[in-house]
Scaffold this motif. Structure first.
Motif, PDB file in Angstrom:
ATOM      1  N   ASP A   1       0.865  -1.384   0.136  1.00  0.00           N
ATOM      2  CA  ASP A   1      -0.423  -0.738   0.171  1.00  0.00           C
ATOM      3  C   ASP A   1       1.221   1.456   0.271  1.00  0.00           C
ATOM      4  O   ASP A   1       0.338   2.387  -0.433  1.00  0.00           O
ATOM      5  N   ILE A   2       1.728   1.524   0.765  1.00  0.00           N
ATOM      6  CA  ILE A   2       2.799   2.556   0.848  1.00  0.00           C
ATOM      7  C   ILE A   2       3.435   2.426  -0.501  1.00  0.00           C
ATOM      8  O   ILE A   2       3.324   3.994  -0.795  1.00  0.00           O
ATOM      9  N   ILE A   3       4.149   1.517  -0.921  1.00  0.00           N
ATOM     10  CA  ILE A   3       4.531   1.449  -2.194  1.00  0.00           C
ATOM     11  C   ILE A   3       4.073   2.383  -3.436  1.00  0.00           C
ATOM     12  O   ILE A   3       4.255   2.995  -4.508  1.00  0.00           O
ATOM     13  N   VAL A   4       2.282   1.181  -3.562  1.00  0.00           N
ATOM     14  CA  VAL A   4       1.660   2.173  -5.024  1.00  0.00           C
ATOM     15  C   VAL A   4       1.212   3.461  -4.620  1.00  0.00           C
ATOM     16  O   VAL A   4       1.361   4.189  -5.025  1.00  0.00           O
ATOM     17  N   PHE A   5       1.382   3.956  -3.221  1.00  0.00           N
ATOM     18  CA  PHE A   5       1.250   5.175  -3.125  1.00  0.00           C
ATOM     19  C   PHE A   5       2.714   6.099  -3.540  1.00  0.00           C
ATOM     20  O   PHE A   5       2.643   7.545  -4.370  1.00  0.00           O
ATOM     21  N   ILE A   6       3.405   5.569  -3.308  1.00  0.00           N
ATOM     22  CA  ILE A   6       5.040   6.525  -3.576  1.00  0.00           C
ATOM     23  C   ILE A   6       4.760   6.565  -5.309  1.00  0.00           C
ATOM     24  O   ILE A   6       5.741   7.268  -5.597  1.00  0.00           O
ATOM     25  N   LEU A   7       4.577   5.212  -5.811  1.00  0.00           N
ATOM     26  CA  LEU A   7       5.222   5.298  -7.672  1.00  0.00           C
ATOM     27  C   LEU A   7       3.743   6.583  -7.665  1.00  0.00           C
ATOM     28  O   LEU A   7       4.016   6.889  -9.129  1.00  0.00           O
TER      29      LEU A   7
ATOM     30  N   ILE B   1       6.687  11.685   3.228  1.00  0.00           N
ATOM     31  CA  ILE B   1       7.623  11.439   1.311  1.00  0.00           C
ATOM     32  C   ILE B   1       6.377  12.431   1.149  1.00  0.00           C
ATOM     33  O   ILE B   1       7.698  12.363  -0.165  1.00  0.00           O
ATOM     34  N   ALA B   2       5.968  12.448   0.625  1.00  0.00           N
ATOM     35  CA  ALA B   2       5.308  13.357  -0.144  1.00  0.00           C
ATOM     36  C   ALA B   2       5.837  14.923  -0.959  1.00  0.00           C
ATOM     37  O   ALA B   2       5.450  15.392  -1.648  1.00  0.00           O
TER      38      ALA B   2
ATOM     39  N   ALA C   1      16.216  17.720   6.855  1.00  0.00           N
ATOM     40  CA  ALA C   1      16.443  17.728   8.549  1.00  0.00           C
ATOM     41  C   ALA C   1      15.145  18.460   8.338  1.00  0.00           C
ATOM     42  O   ALA C   1      14.450  18.131   9.349  1.00  0.00           O
ATOM     43  N   ALA C   2      14.673  19.637   7.482  1.00  0.00           N
ATOM     44  CA  ALA C   2      13.772  19.942   8.009  1.00  0.00           C
ATOM     45  C   ALA C   2      12.525  19.528   8.551  1.00  0.00           C
ATOM     46  O   ALA C   2      11.271  19.540   8.871  1.00  0.00           O
ATOM     47  N   VAL C   3      12.209  18.382   7.333  1.00  0.00           N
ATOM     48  CA  VAL C   3      10.983  17.549   7.415  1.00  0.00           C
ATOM     49  C   VAL C   3      11.120  16.716   7.947  1.00  0.00           C
ATOM     50  O   VAL C   3      10.269  15.983   9.177  1.00  0.00           O
ATOM     51  N   TYR C   4      12.280  15.500   8.295  1.00  0.00           N
ATOM     52  CA  TYR C   4      11.883  14.297   9.159  1.00  0.00           C
ATOM     53  C   TYR C   4      12.318  15.163   9.823  1.00  0.00           C
ATOM     54  O   TYR C   4      11.764  13.957  11.014  1.00  0.00           O
ATOM     55  N   LEU C   5      13.164  15.846  10.888  1.00  0.00           N
ATOM     56  CA  LEU C   5      12.652  16.374  12.353  1.00  0.00           C
ATOM     57  C   LEU C   5      12.315  16.899  12.843  1.00  0.00           C
ATOM     58  O   LEU C   5      11.460  16.182  13.760  1.00  0.00           O
ATOM     59  N   GLY C   6      10.926  17.167  12.089  1.00  0.00           N
ATOM     60  CA  GLY C   6       9.913  16.995  12.192  1.00  0.00           C
ATOM     61  C   GLY C   6       9.038  16.395  12.780  1.00  0.00           C
ATOM     62  O   GLY C   6       7.981  15.989  13.584  1.00  0.00           O
ATOM     63  N   THR C   7       8.830  15.279  11.876  1.00  0.00           N
ATOM     64  CA  THR C   7       8.222  14.051  12.218  1.00  0.00           C
ATOM     65  C   THR C   7       8.952  13.235  13.065  1.00  0.00           C
ATOM     66  O   THR C   7       7.548  13.066  13.964  1.00  0.00           O
ATOM     67  N   ALA C   8      10.133  13.045  13.033  1.00  0.00           N
ATOM     68  CA  ALA C   8      11.004  11.803  14.142  1.00  0.00           C
ATOM     69  C   ALA C   8      10.386  12.834  15.826  1.00  0.00           C
ATOM     70  O   ALA C   8      10.195  11.727  16.338  1.00  0.00           O
ATOM     71  N   ILE C   9      10.794  14.538  15.635  1.00  0.00           N
ATOM     72  CA  ILE C   9      10.699  15.240  16.780  1.00  0.00           C
ATOM     73  C   ILE C   9       9.597  15.173  17.025  1.00  0.00           C
ATOM     74  O   ILE C   9       9.016  15.179  18.876  1.00  0.00           O
ATOM     75  N   GLY C  10       8.694  15.289  16.717  1.00  0.00           N
ATOM     76  CA  GLY C  10       6.805  15.465  16.726  1.00  0.00           C
ATOM     77  C   GLY C  10       6.852  14.173  17.230  1.00  0.00           C
ATOM     78  O   GLY C  10       5.865  14.096  18.631  1.00  0.00           O
ATOM     79  N   SER C  11       6.892  13.192  16.522  1.00  0.00           N
ATOM     80  CA  SER C  11       6.565  11.892  16.711  1.00  0.00           C
ATOM     81  C   SER C  11       7.389  11.161  18.103  1.00  0.00           C
ATOM     82  O   SER C  11       6.531  11.172  19.078  1.00  0.00           O
TER      83      SER C  11
ATOM     84  N   ILE D   1      13.903   7.108   8.275  1.00  0.00           N
ATOM     85  CA  ILE D   1      15.173   7.782   7.598  1.00  0.00           C
ATOM     86  C   ILE D   1      15.813   7.573   6.505  1.00  0.00           C
ATOM     87  O   ILE D   1      16.101   8.232   5.427  1.00  0.00           O
ATOM     88  N   LEU D   2      16.223   5.967   6.462  1.00  0.00           N
ATOM     89  CA  LEU D   2      16.958   5.669   4.685  1.00  0.00           C
ATOM     90  C   LEU D   2      16.402   6.045   3.932  1.00  0.00           C
ATOM     91  O   LEU D   2      16.294   6.290   3.103  1.00  0.00           O
ATOM     92  N   VAL D   3      14.712   5.677   4.198  1.00  0.00           N
ATOM     93  CA  VAL D   3      13.284   6.113   2.819  1.00  0.00           C
ATOM     94  C   VAL D   3      13.516   7.457   2.051  1.00  0.00           C
ATOM     95  O   VAL D   3      13.845   7.925   1.147  1.00  0.00           O
ATOM     96  N   SER D   4      13.582   8.791   3.781  1.00  0.00           N
ATOM     97  CA  SER D   4      13.249   9.933   3.676  1.00  0.00           C
ATOM     98  C   SER D   4      14.929   9.540   2.545  1.00  0.00           C
ATOM     99  O   SER D   4      14.802  11.093   1.810  1.00  0.00           O
TER     100      SER D   4
END
Length: 511
Positions: free
Chosen positions: A126-132, A187-188, A209-219, A471-474
């Motif tokens: 489901d995630i793969i289809v969304f990304i494609l 990812i979008a 950093a701006a996106v991933y720190l937002g989601t990682a620190i926020g979560s 993180i590796l996906v990002s």
């Protein structure tokens, strides 16, 4: 050897290789860690019964009542099972038993190594289809020239205000992370935000950093996130509002530190691009994300381009609303962006062949990212098939049970860092660990809400660097090496660890 011969440059392994290395290491560990299981209790709505599954695999059914939960020492209200809040099997305290380790042999190990990767891709379809589909939509929007024209206009508006780009992006994403668990959906945002960051004078690492720190620190600093704080609190037998003020203060402090940290790096890069950690790929990044865009030439921003960008942006608005208010996951999100694709047929103004080629090409650009998601899932599959997760849980719960309260909560935080590395699902870790860990709070004399905090902050913090996480996906989205991310984030990681230990210690001492 000729003097002019160049020294061979050793590059850090790609995201795929890092995941495979982790997979091999975890698979090796499963030979040494004993297999074991807790008995579990799960609610069957069709039968209106609790199904208890023993470590041996034998199942029994009992009445879905509070009396049954009390019998098994599970301090959760029966209503939380019946309304679907606790939807995973809950571990039953003091029921751990070692089981016979599955026989594999050489061929069996090779089969598990290969099968887990295929199964990981299947489980992540489901995630793969969304990304494609997302990649295809971006390809179409790029083909209209709308993205270039829109970014030029935005770049003009950002002059002298570049810092606010980091503040706004990180804050909004962190707000989504703390409230409804905004994570994989981010990812979008990369294909849209990266060109904007580059035009602002920053590098691709700043965008990550701006996106991933937002989601990682926020979560990590989850306040009312239903997939971590709420389900963990219910599994611990307390209200998710217990300890909420401390969690809100942690969000403010941790997000604030992350923003200041990112701005410090970003401004240093803007003033001197040579100080960028990805300076060696700067030209390649500009070519990839900006193409032949000429900022000196004022391009026309046509009505079709504006309509295409509006349709594209509305897809994100609907996505965020659906995830937050309707409980959507990636199947529903993929449907939204597929609908956006069909609307673009009418607004883009592209010929049929050009439209299809752009969609397929755009999807192809994100194929590597999609495969990374599936491969990362394979590590968890090996853990599940080898039955070692419960053994790790049992070992750590025994080690910390006799400590004094301050030491206990600080060590528990590090325990959750380790558990979070192996068990990436926040809800899965909550339901597995809380019936075991929460009663230990009563033994050492601290509030159970502190157990929730240690869980939140530990399993969330490891997400900053865990190769099995997002993180590796990002990083794959921007082709930034994992080694460069580690170099960037290490100091921040140390700061956040110190902040968390201070918060946890104060939490205990204030009781």
């Amino acid at each position: 050897m000729m003097a002019s011969a160049k020294k061979k440059k050793h590059s850090f392994p790609s995201a795929y290789t890092v995941i495979v290395i982790v997979l091999i290491l975890v698979q090796a560990l499963t030979f040494f860690i004993p297999s074991g299981k807790y008995s579990t209790l799960e609610y069957n709505s069709g039968l209106d019964k609790f199904v208890i599954t023993k470590a041996s695999g034998k199942t029994i059914k009992e009445d879905a009542t509070q009396k049954t939960l009390d019998k098994y020492k599970i301090k959760i209200k029966v209503s939380k099972f019946k309304d679907g809040t606790i939807y995973r099997p809950a571990a039953i305290p003091n029921t751990y038993h070692q089981i016979k380790k599955p026989k594999r042999g050489v061929l069996g190990t090779i089969n598990q190594f290969l099968t887990s990767q295929v199964q990981g891709i299947v489980d992540s379809v489901d995630i793969i289809v969304f990304i494609l589909i997302l990649g295809g939509v971006i390809g179409v929007v790029n083909a209209t020239g709308a993205m270039d024209s829109g970014m030029k206009r935005l770049s003009e508006k950002l002059q002298g205000k570049q810092k606010w780009l980091i503040v706004i992006v990180t804050s909004l994403i962190a707000l989504g992370g703390t409230t409804f668990g905004l994570a994989e959906e981010t990812i979008a945002f990369y294909p849209i935000l990266i060109p904007i960051f580059l035009l602002a004078g920053y590098d691709t690492l700043t965008a990550v950093a701006a996106v991933y720190l937002g989601t990682a620190i926020g979560s990590m600093s989850s306040t009312i996130n239903p997939f971590s704080t709420v389900i963990a609190s219910n599994a611990a037998g307390i209200s998710f509002t217990d300890g909420l003020p401390m969690r809100a203060l942690m969000w403010f402090c941790a997000v604030g530190i992350s923003i200041v940290y990112t701005i410090h790096y970003a401004e240093k890069v803007r003033k001197d691009p040579a100080k960028s950690l990805v300076a060696d790929q700067a030209d390649e990044d500009k070519e990839r994300f900006l193409g032949d865009m000429d900022m000196s030439v004022k391009s026309e921003f046509t009505l079709r381009q504006k309509l295409s960008l509006i349709v594209f942006a509305m897809g994100f608005v609907v996505m965020i609303y659906g995830v937050q208010q309707l409980g959507w996951y990636f199947t529903e999100i993929a449907v939204v962006f597929l609908a956006v694709t069909y609307i673009l047929i009418f607004t883009a103004g592209l010929k049929e062949s050009k439209f299809v080629d752009s969609f397929v090409s755009g999807a192809g650009d994100l194929l590597g990212v999609a495969l990374t998601v599936g491969l990362a899932r394979s590590v968890g599959i090996v853990m599940e098939k080898s039955f070692v997760s419960d053994t790790i849980m049992q070992y750590f719960s025994n080690q910390i049970s006799g400590m004094n309260n301050v030491l206990f909560i600080c060590v528990l935080f590090f325990v959750y860092i380790i558990l979070g590395f192996f068990i990436q699902s926040s809800s899965g870790l909550a339901v597995l660990s809380m019936p075991i860990m929460a009663p230990l709070a009563d033994v050492v004399g601290i509030d159970r809400s502190l157990i929730i905090n240690a869980y939140n902050w530990g399993q969330g913090l490891i997400g900053l660097i865990a190769p099995t996480g997002l993180i590796l996906v990002s990083l794959s989205m921007v082709k930034v090496g994992f080694d460069k991310w580690i170099k960037f984030v290490t100091k921040l990681l140390i700061m956040i660890v110190i902040l968390i230990l201070v918060f946890l210690s104060i939490g205990v001492l204030m009781e």
